[in-house]
Design an enzyme around this catalytic site. Sequence first.
Site, PDB file in Angstrom:
ATOM      1  N   CYS A  97       0.844  -1.193   0.000  1.00 28.26           N
ATOM      2  CA  CYS A  97       0.000   0.000   0.000  1.00 28.26           C
ATOM      3  C   CYS A  97       0.880   1.244   0.000  1.00 28.26           C
ATOM      4  O   CYS A  97       1.851   1.289   0.750  1.00 28.26           O
ATOM      5  CB  CYS A  97      -0.885  -0.002   1.236  1.00 28.26           C
ATOM      6  SG  CYS A  97      -1.587   1.606   1.671  1.00 28.26           S
ATOM      7  N   PRO A  98       0.607   2.249  -0.803  1.00 24.12           N
ATOM      8  CA  PRO A  98      -0.610   2.437  -1.594  1.00 24.12           C
ATOM      9  C   PRO A  98      -0.466   2.022  -3.055  1.00 24.12           C
ATOM     10  O   PRO A  98      -1.305   2.374  -3.873  1.00 24.12           O
ATOM     11  CB  PRO A  98      -0.809   3.947  -1.516  1.00 24.12           C
ATOM     12  CG  PRO A  98       0.593   4.478  -1.598  1.00 24.12           C
ATOM     13  CD  PRO A  98       1.442   3.465  -0.842  1.00 24.12           C
TER      14      PRO A  98
END
Lengths: 78, 157
Positions: free
Chosen positions: A15-16
């Site tokens: 992430c992201p």
Amino acid sequence: METAATTLDTSGLLCPLPVYKASLVLNKLDPGQVLELICTDPGSLADIPALVRQRGDRLVKAEEREHQQVFWIEKAAL
Amino acid sequence: MTDRKRRLALVASKGTLDQAYPPLILATTAASLGWEAGIYFTFFGLDIVHKERMGKLKMSPIANPAGPLQVPTLIGAIPGATAAATAVMSKWMDDAKMPSVAEFVDMAQGLGVRFFACATTMGVMHVDETDLIEGCEIAGATAFLDFAADADVQLFV
């Protein structure tokens, strides 16, 4: 189920990045086209449904494989 | 989904390597979701958009017991400890294929995230507009609050 127009493999990315890269691809798809998204980030199980909800697209199907999650996302009509 | 786009307003107040990432990650994510996003870079957070300093952000081993260098605070004060902690942190990020701060800045700007540079910080720390990366809007607290007042999520980092 409709065939995926394109596949994005985000294996090894955290992430992201899966969400970021998926959104770039979704932005380029036509409404109704499907993105097949492969993730290994364990956060993706919660993140990708949230991405779909926030963007207003549709999660056609999600599949958990060993160390891998696969999502089919249909781009919403504009 | 509402008709109006959702909005994220962030304050980035810290200029250490580890604290530069959260606002950039959150803003990039918000923009990926189709939200409007803006970051107010203030005090040492302004280093994140400072041309010369953005690539030299450091990770402090002091007052950071969860940091990559597990040493007592006193040892963390000796020369080289900060450089060592920074090197370890940078390697962690590289190994995890995470983008650098500069790359995240590019990604965020590419998605239309607005960058507000705190005018007071610029005055106090003698930072000129030309010291900052392209695309920063120089703003005081009032202009940022005007943006943040219509935000659905506001966070201070």
